[in-house]
Scaffold this active site. Structure first.
Site, PDB file in Angstrom:
ATOM      1  CE  LYS A  53     -66.947   9.101  43.972  1.00  0.00           C
ATOM      2  NZ  LYS A  53     -68.154   9.978  43.959  1.00  0.00           N
ATOM      3  CD  GLN A 106     -60.925  19.174  48.795  1.00  0.00           C
ATOM      4  OE1 GLN A 106     -61.147  18.009  48.467  1.00  0.00           O
ATOM      5  NE2 GLN A 106     -59.778  19.767  48.561  1.00  0.00           N
ATOM      6  CE1 TYR A 133     -62.193   8.573  45.294  1.00  0.00           C
ATOM      7  CE2 TYR A 133     -64.254   8.874  46.459  1.00  0.00           C
ATOM      8  CZ  TYR A 133     -63.282   9.346  45.609  1.00  0.00           C
ATOM      9  OH  TYR A 133     -63.413  10.593  45.059  1.00  0.00           O
TER      10      TYR A 133
HETATM   11  C1  VAH Z   1     -59.188  11.224  47.369  1.00  0.00           C
HETATM   12  N1  VAH Z   1     -59.357  13.625  46.991  1.00  0.00           N
HETATM   13  O1  VAH Z   1     -58.044  11.420  47.662  1.00  0.00           O
HETATM   14  C2  VAH Z   1     -59.932  12.329  46.616  1.00  0.00           C
HETATM   15  C3  VAH Z   1     -59.775  12.160  45.127  1.00  0.00           C
HETATM   16  C4  VAH Z   1     -58.174  11.717  43.273  1.00  0.00           C
HETATM   17  C5  VAH Z   1     -58.325  11.921  44.718  1.00  0.00           C
HETATM   18  O2  VAH Z   1     -60.599  11.163  44.672  1.00  0.00           O
HETATM   19  O3  VAH Z   1     -59.765  10.197  47.643  1.00  0.00           O
END
Ligand code: VAH
Length: 313
Positions: free
Chosen positions: A141, A10, A137
């Site tokens: 990060k 994206q 995630y």
């Molecule tokens: C997600 N679009 O939803 C990403 C982003 C803050 C959201 O990290 O995982």
């Protein structure tokens, strides 16, 4: 020469086209797991889990900058936590090691407001809040930010990073994020279809329009090195809104637009994220300033999607 890893994504896809327009197609190497014909220009298949393949492309094209846009996002990551961890961290370490070994001048790492958890203030979340993310995630990060800082301190690698809010763009459907509703809602409105939102109506989240996110990315990468004071990652804010607020804006253009709310597992993720972001460091160090407010996002998304759907009809 700039290498974009994760160019089909994206953010990666729009970033690649913007970089091609800015610097010339011959200086941008787009790469991802497969070539789906998104770009006219140079494309190389790279699985960033394979460090030798990254090095091969870096040496072949004499790459001087790398933007790493490959990752499994928050919602998809929860489906297979250890795979998401492995991919998100291993690919990033491969990029850092390649950059160190091949003397890459500058590296971009996309972080996310997903790094924040329950210990961070929900409103105007500061850059230096305590980070206790509750998604794989988010965990990957936070660790990616710390590895970025480590490579800067230990090897002098010039890594720059931004914590993206939920990115809203018209060019491609996002995949596997918790903020994806904010893109899907516009497609449904333009197609005159009812929209079921996977978050409840008052879930306010920090968002940013794709053009602002891409501009921030290029601006931080072009900032003189002495201005970069944060070597983990910079907060940036676009505009915060809830599903009912964006639905209200859309109804201004589509009075018959129908929305209902069926929160799913992504509600738990969103509930741990900030409602708004304090981006004073980015404003101070490299003059960050968003341009798109809620109405501008709505108007631009709707007009661009009408254009796109007319083209495909
Ligand atoms: C997600 N679009 O939803 C990403 C982003 C803050 C959201 O990290 O995982």
């Amino acid at each position: 020469v700039i290498l974009v890893i994760g160019a089909n994504g994206q953010v990666g896809s729009v970033l690649t086209k913007t970089l091609q327009d800015k610097y010339g197609k011959e200086r941008i190497i787009a790469s991802d797991l497969e070539d789906i014909g998104k770009f006219d220009g140079i494309f190389e298949v790279i699985d960033a889990m394979n460090i030798d393949r990254i090095k091969e492309v870096v040496l072949q094209y004499k790459v001087t900058q790398i933007y790493h846009l490959a990752a499994i996002l928050s919602a998809n990551g929860e489906g297979d936590p250890l795979r998401a961890w492995d991919i998100n961290i291993k690919t990033w370490l491969n990029v850092l090691e390649t950059s160190r070994i091949c003397n890459i001048e500058r590296v971009f790492y996309p972080s996310s407001i997903a790094v924040f958890g329950n210990s961070a203030p929900r409103n105007s979340t500061p850059n230096n809040a305590y980070l206790d993310p509750e998604t794989v995630y988010g965990i990957s990060k936070v660790d990616g930010e710390n590895w970025a800082q480590y490579y800067h301190i230990k090897y002098g690698l010039d890594v720059r990073s931004i914590r993206y809010p939920g990115v809203i763009g018209y060019q491609s459907l996002p995949n596997g994020g918790t903020t994806d509703y904010a893109v899907d809602i516009f497609h449904k409105a333009v197609l005159n279809e009812p929209f079921t939102c996977f978050l409840n109506k008052e879930t306010t989240l920090p968002m940013i329009f794709i053009d602002d996110a891409i501009r921030a990315t290029i601006e931080i990468m072009e900032t003189p090195i002495e201005n970069i004071k944060v070597r983990t990652s910079y907060n940036i804010a676009g505009i915060s809104f809830s599903p009912e607020e964006i639905a209200f804006e859309i109804k201004g253009l589509y009075p018959d637009f129908k929305i209902d709310y069926k929160p799913d597992f992504r509600q738990d993720i969103a509930d741990k994220w900030p409602k708004s972001i304090n981006d004073s460091e980015a404003r101070m160090d490299w003059d960050w300033e968003p341009e798109y407010d809620l109405w501008a996002i709505t108007e631009t998304m709707i007009s661009k999607l009408i254009e796109q759907y007319k083209m495909t009809v």
